[in-house]
Design a protein around this motif. Structure first.
Motif: not given
Length: 288
Positions: A266-278
């Motif tokens: 909520e404070q705007g910190e980017l804590v993770g990323s994710v990618a997926q193919e389905g």
């Protein structure tokens, strides 16, 4: 009475049956197959049980076969490397003698260094958005009894959606979604729990983003399944607090959809990323 979040956390607590072998059980989600996020979370727990004092910074998994929720899953951990800064593990999830999922994971000691990040999208805060129950009550007349039963099922993760997406009557929309997520129960001080439950949640809603520009959904007969899943943990976080997952599908072709997403506090910190193919297969398309 045991709630679903209690049951999920219990199932993430794997039984060690040998030095590098673990056994896990599944919570039935009503689909007849094991939920992909559960397998990711359990595989990560298995890997973490063989690593000391190093959090996971990335994982890369492939879904090979549907899992049977009525059978236990054996997780075999291969200790690929223990280096000075990085640790690498490979995990294979097995049922009936066959691999149903495989995942490579990497762990890293804490280091100070250069830092930058993308800016969080401007979206309403979760407190300004309707709950899942409020949305369902408003739209329940659009669902069949079977659909309504599925939508009313208990979930371990609380969700607040920014976009008004209706899977029962999908309309063509831009392939973008913003959804707030958090655990329905405090997770305590064990950071592994926070990582594993966010990994669990990261498989919720991603693939539907790729279906939006086509006006299709799994509720209208589209055959869907996660094929592969990658995740990166950039900074420490607490999943007791809201996490915004900003999703975008940049392509779909060959009955497959690709989605990438960023995870913000909520404070705007980017804590993770994710990618997926389905898989997104039209029901009248022959299987190769």
């Amino acid at each position: 009475m045991l709630t679903l979040i209690d049951s999920v956390l219990e199932h993430l607590d794997l039984e060690r049956i040998e030095t590098n072998l673990f056994r896990g059980f599944s919570e039935s989600m009503g689909s007849g197959r094991v939920f992909g996020g559960q397998v990711i979370g359990q595989a990560l727990i298995a890997a973490l049980r063989t690593v000391e004092e190093r959090p996971c910074h990335s994982l890369h998994g492939y879904f090979l076969r549907p899992g049977d929720p009525d059978l236990p899953i054996i997780y075999e951990v291969d200790r690929i490397r223990d280096g000075g800064s990085f640790t690498t593990r490979r995990v294979v999830a097995i049922q009936k003698g066959e691999a149903i999922f495989t995942m490579n994971t990497s762990f890293h000691v804490h280091e100070e260094g250069l830092s930058h990040q993308a800016i969080m999208p401007e979206v309403p805060s979760p407190d300004d958005l309707p709950t899942e129950q409020e949305v369902l009550e408003k739209n329940k007349h659009l669902y069949t009894d079977e659909m309504l039963k599925h939508q009313k099922r208990d979930r371990p993760i609380e969700m607040r959606r920014v976009e008004n997406v209706n899977y029962a009557l999908p309309v063509k929309m831009a392939p973008v979604q913003h959804i707030w997520y958090r655990s329905k129960k405090p997770l305590g001080d064990d950071y592994a729990r926070h990582q594993c439950l966010l990994a669990y949640a990261s498989d919720m809603g991603l693939l539907s983003t790729a279906q939006l520009p086509h006006g299709q959904s799994w509720m209208t007969g589209l055959m869907t399944a996660s094929l592969d899943h990658s995740m990166w943990f950039h900074k420490p976080f607490s999943f007791d607090e809201w996490i915004l997952i900003a999703m975008e599908s940049t392509a779909s072709a060959g009955s497959r959809g690709f989605i990438r997403a960023s995870m913000f506090t909520e404070q705007g910190e980017l804590v993770g990323s994710v990618a997926q193919e389905g898989l997104m297969r039209l029901v009248d398309t022959p299987k190769n």
